[in-house]
Design a protein around this motif. Structure first.
Motif, PDB file in Angstrom:
ATOM      1  N   ILE A 104       0.858  -1.185   0.000  1.00  0.00           N
ATOM      2  CA  ILE A 104       0.000   0.000   0.000  1.00  0.00           C
ATOM      3  C   ILE A 104       0.892   1.232   0.000  1.00  0.00           C
ATOM      4  O   ILE A 104       1.798   1.362   0.834  1.00  0.00           O
ATOM      5  CB  ILE A 104      -0.925   0.014   1.236  1.00  0.00           C
ATOM      6  CG1 ILE A 104      -1.797  -1.250   1.252  1.00  0.00           C
ATOM      7  CG2 ILE A 104      -1.782   1.269   1.252  1.00  0.00           C
ATOM      8  CD1 ILE A 104      -2.627  -1.386   2.503  1.00  0.00           C
ATOM      9  N   GLY A 105       0.655   2.138  -0.961  1.00  0.00           N
ATOM     10  CA  GLY A 105       1.395   3.387  -1.033  1.00  0.00           C
ATOM     11  C   GLY A 105       0.599   4.519  -0.417  1.00  0.00           C
ATOM     12  O   GLY A 105      -0.619   4.579  -0.522  1.00  0.00           O
ATOM     13  N   VAL A 106       1.299   5.438   0.267  1.00  0.00           N
ATOM     14  CA  VAL A 106       0.656   6.578   0.930  1.00  0.00           C
ATOM     15  C   VAL A 106       1.337   7.843   0.441  1.00  0.00           C
ATOM     16  O   VAL A 106       2.553   8.012   0.617  1.00  0.00           O
ATOM     17  CB  VAL A 106       0.747   6.473   2.463  1.00  0.00           C
ATOM     18  CG1 VAL A 106       0.018   7.653   3.116  1.00  0.00           C
ATOM     19  CG2 VAL A 106       0.163   5.151   2.949  1.00  0.00           C
ATOM     20  N   VAL A 107       0.542   8.732  -0.171  1.00  0.00           N
ATOM     21  CA  VAL A 107       1.049  10.021  -0.641  1.00  0.00           C
ATOM     22  C   VAL A 107       0.516  11.094   0.288  1.00  0.00           C
ATOM     23  O   VAL A 107      -0.681  11.405   0.298  1.00  0.00           O
ATOM     24  CB  VAL A 107       0.602  10.293  -2.095  1.00  0.00           C
ATOM     25  CG1 VAL A 107       1.056  11.679  -2.541  1.00  0.00           C
ATOM     26  CG2 VAL A 107       1.147   9.226  -3.026  1.00  0.00           C
ATOM     27  N   ASP A 134      -2.277   8.674  11.519  1.00  0.00           N
ATOM     28  CA  ASP A 134      -3.576   7.990  11.592  1.00  0.00           C
ATOM     29  C   ASP A 134      -3.643   6.832  10.593  1.00  0.00           C
ATOM     30  O   ASP A 134      -4.143   5.746  10.915  1.00  0.00           O
ATOM     31  CB  ASP A 134      -4.706   8.986  11.308  1.00  0.00           C
ATOM     32  CG  ASP A 134      -4.788  10.068  12.382  1.00  0.00           C
ATOM     33  OD1 ASP A 134      -4.263   9.843  13.488  1.00  0.00           O
ATOM     34  OD2 ASP A 134      -5.381  11.133  12.098  1.00  0.00           O
ATOM     35  N   VAL A 135      -3.144   7.070   9.391  1.00  0.00           N
ATOM     36  CA  VAL A 135      -3.177   6.028   8.355  1.00  0.00           C
ATOM     37  C   VAL A 135      -2.297   4.847   8.754  1.00  0.00           C
ATOM     38  O   VAL A 135      -2.714   3.675   8.648  1.00  0.00           O
ATOM     39  CB  VAL A 135      -2.728   6.609   6.995  1.00  0.00           C
ATOM     40  CG1 VAL A 135      -2.485   5.495   5.983  1.00  0.00           C
ATOM     41  CG2 VAL A 135      -3.779   7.569   6.461  1.00  0.00           C
ATOM     42  N   GLU A 167       2.911  -4.397   3.140  1.00  0.00           N
ATOM     43  CA  GLU A 167       4.074  -3.504   3.063  1.00  0.00           C
ATOM     44  C   GLU A 167       3.582  -2.085   2.786  1.00  0.00           C
ATOM     45  O   GLU A 167       2.711  -1.867   1.945  1.00  0.00           O
ATOM     46  CB  GLU A 167       5.009  -3.961   1.948  1.00  0.00           C
ATOM     47  CG  GLU A 167       6.223  -3.062   1.762  1.00  0.00           C
ATOM     48  CD  GLU A 167       7.064  -3.450   0.561  1.00  0.00           C
ATOM     49  OE1 GLU A 167       8.097  -2.782   0.318  1.00  0.00           O
ATOM     50  OE2 GLU A 167       6.685  -4.408  -0.146  1.00  0.00           O
ATOM     51  N   ILE A 168       4.131  -1.114   3.522  1.00  0.00           N
ATOM     52  CA  ILE A 168       3.721   0.287   3.382  1.00  0.00           C
ATOM     53  C   ILE A 168       4.878   1.074   2.769  1.00  0.00           C
ATOM     54  O   ILE A 168       6.008   1.020   3.255  1.00  0.00           O
ATOM     55  CB  ILE A 168       3.328   0.902   4.738  1.00  0.00           C
ATOM     56  CG1 ILE A 168       2.355  -0.017   5.490  1.00  0.00           C
ATOM     57  CG2 ILE A 168       2.735   2.283   4.541  1.00  0.00           C
ATOM     58  CD1 ILE A 168       1.070  -0.275   4.759  1.00  0.00           C
ATOM     59  N   CYS A 189       3.043  -0.858  -5.773  1.00  0.00           N
ATOM     60  CA  CYS A 189       1.896  -0.833  -4.869  1.00  0.00           C
ATOM     61  C   CYS A 189       0.664  -1.436  -5.550  1.00  0.00           C
ATOM     62  O   CYS A 189       0.461  -1.295  -6.758  1.00  0.00           O
ATOM     63  CB  CYS A 189       1.582   0.605  -4.437  1.00  0.00           C
ATOM     64  SG  CYS A 189       2.968   1.403  -3.585  1.00  0.00           S
ATOM     65  N   ASP A 190      -0.158  -2.077  -4.734  1.00  0.00           N
ATOM     66  CA  ASP A 190      -1.443  -2.591  -5.215  1.00  0.00           C
ATOM     67  C   ASP A 190      -2.522  -1.527  -5.138  1.00  0.00           C
ATOM     68  O   ASP A 190      -3.502  -1.574  -5.889  1.00  0.00           O
ATOM     69  CB  ASP A 190      -1.868  -3.811  -4.393  1.00  0.00           C
ATOM     70  CG  ASP A 190      -0.861  -4.936  -4.507  1.00  0.00           C
ATOM     71  OD1 ASP A 190      -0.380  -5.168  -5.626  1.00  0.00           O
ATOM     72  OD2 ASP A 190      -0.557  -5.574  -3.481  1.00  0.00           O
ATOM     73  N   VAL A 191      -2.383  -0.584  -4.229  1.00  0.00           N
ATOM     74  CA  VAL A 191      -3.343   0.506  -4.075  1.00  0.00           C
ATOM     75  C   VAL A 191      -2.591   1.715  -3.526  1.00  0.00           C
ATOM     76  O   VAL A 191      -1.582   1.564  -2.829  1.00  0.00           O
ATOM     77  CB  VAL A 191      -4.502   0.084  -3.137  1.00  0.00           C
ATOM     78  CG1 VAL A 191      -3.999  -0.164  -1.726  1.00  0.00           C
ATOM     79  CG2 VAL A 191      -5.609   1.122  -3.133  1.00  0.00           C
TER      80      VAL A 191
END
Length: 452
Positions: free
Chosen positions: A149-152, A162-163, A175-176, A205-207
């Motif tokens: 999972i990718g976080v922008v 929080d995420v 995996e982040i 990333c998958d999402v």
């Protein structure tokens, strides 16, 4: 205009005002001389009373003013003001008579710059929607099992914490990957778009979660920029937008494949909860076991049925040997019974061959005799034909005109070559041809005598 006589030294005949009257008069003067107007400032000391009325101070860097917004008006505001929010209020200048406090009565409120920014927001939203960037059929499915999972977002944002907390609780197996980027300020939209493009190019990333915490419309404006919207629309990774609070909407929310009301909600939508997956896997395990047992029982029944049909290899071999012996005996018997027949047939064919074989010497003698007979027949036939030809020749000689001429006869013909058969056909001076056995003479008729 303010009546100056109210502030002159009173005489015995003049009326002395009470504090209440003074404050009420000042309030009327203010309300009459300051109509509804728009005022901008920053909120501080915000209080929401149990009655639903809002009390706060509106300030800038040099001054401040008390403000009140009654419940009947506050219920129409689309957001809940917080300390530090920059707003624009439409208010009436007034005075709170019981305390003599100068204040403004707020009729409506909006975030500072909301009018222009909101118009820009609506204009860009309509343009992108017309291009089909918000179309449901273009949305990508969010995978149920996201291994990466990718976080922008900003690396210092509370939204990131929080995420990460939600993901650690719900999906510790995932995996982040964090793609840090400013989420507010000049050029933030382009930087967020660059972070999304980087994640898309990595293809790990998958999402992808694009998020930040709440704020004013100016704070969230980076997520309303066209460059970010087009980057998300062309991103091959499914994108979840978790920007602001539940009441906040940005262009990023519309163009993303899925909108979450908050960053935490975005994290929950990006992955399944661990306990849910454990329960789901347990259910699948039970179903697999049931299916395996059913398949095993079926195979066992088929094995029993096949084993009953299966015979010993030695017994099968013995059976084949017996069949081979029977066939061998049948073959020998058939050969023994057929050989005399074949010999009789062969003898009969030999006899027929001898009978049909020609006697060459006899045939040669017969052929020689036939040739002699034919030669004799041909010789006799030739002799008879010669005699006949001689007879015909002698007959022809008798009929030959030349022989008649040689006996003294002549042939007389006219000029046209017609034979003269009687004298009556002649005339005087007529030319005639006289042919004898040895020559031809031209003559002329002198006299024609008619027989008496």
């Amino acid at each position: 205009m303010i009546n100056s006589s109210l502030f002159e030294t009173p005489t015995k005949t003049e009326r002395i005002l009470s504090v209440s009257a003074l404050n009420q008069a000042v309030a009327r003067v203010l309300e009459q001389n300051f109509p509804l107007c728009w005022i901008s400032g920053e909120i501080s000391n915000f209080t929401r009373a149990s009655s639903g009325h809002w009390y706060f101070t509106l300030k800038d860097q040099d001054a401040q003013v008390r403000a009140v917004m009654f419940r009947g008006r506050a219920q129409y505001v689309s957001f809940m003001p917080r300390e530090g929010d920059k707003v624009e209020v439409r208010a009436v200048v007034s005075l709170y008579s019981p305390r003599g406090d100068f204040q403004i009565n707020v009729e409506s409120m909006r975030r500072a710059g909301l009018g222009r920014l909101y118009e820009d927001f609506l204009r860009l939203k309509a343009s992108l929607e017309a291009e089909g960037l918000f179309a449901t059929e273009n949305k990508k499915m969010i995978p149920r099992f996201a291994k990466c999972i990718g976080v922008v977002t900003s690396s210092n944002a509370a939204a990131l914490r929080d995420v990460l907390t939600a993901l650690k609780r719900r999906a510790p197996y995932a995996e982040i990957i964090i793609y840090p980027t400013p989420v507010q300020g000049d050029g933030a939209g382009a930087k967020i778009a660059q972070a999304v493009a980087t994640a898309n190019a990595d293809a790990r990333c998958d999402v992808l979660i694009v998020c930040r915490g709440g704020g004013s419309i100016e704070d969230l404006w980076a997520f309303n920029e066209e460059v970010l919207a087009r980057t998300i629309a062309h991103c091959e990774i499914p994108v979840i937008s978790g920007v602001g609070h539940e009441t906040d909407f940005t262009i990023c929310d519309f163009v993303a494949d899925l909108r979450a009301p908050t960053p935490t909600a975005a994290a929950e939508l990006a992955c399944g909860a661990l306990d849910e997956w454990v329960s789901h896997i347990a259910q699948l395990q039970r179903r697999l076991q049931t299916q395996m047992h059913r398949t095993l029982h079926l195979q066992m029944q088929q094995l029993d049925w096949s084993s009953r049909r299966l015979t010993s290899p030695l017994a099968g071999l013995q059976s084949k040997r017996q069949q081979l012996d029977i066939l061998n005996r049948r073959l020998k018997a058939a050969l023994q019974s057929q050989v005399p027949n074949w010999r009789a047939k062969l003898k009969h064919l030999e006899q027929n061959l001898r009978l049909a074989k020609p006697q060459v010497s006899l045939l040669q003698l017969h052929l020689k005799a036939e040739a002699t007979r034919i030669n004799r027949s041909m010789q006799g036939l030739l002799e008879r034909q010669h005699m006949r030809v001689g007879q015909q020749k002698e007959h022809l000689e008798l009929l030959n005109p030349q022989r008649t001429l040689e006996r003294g006869y002549v042939i007389l013909s006219d000029a046209e070559g017609q034979l003269v058969r009687r004298g009556a056909d002649l005339s005087q001076k007529q030319k005639l041809t006289l042919r004898t056995a040895v020559d031809i003479t031209e003559i002329e008729v002198q006299t024609v005598q008619t027989p008496k």
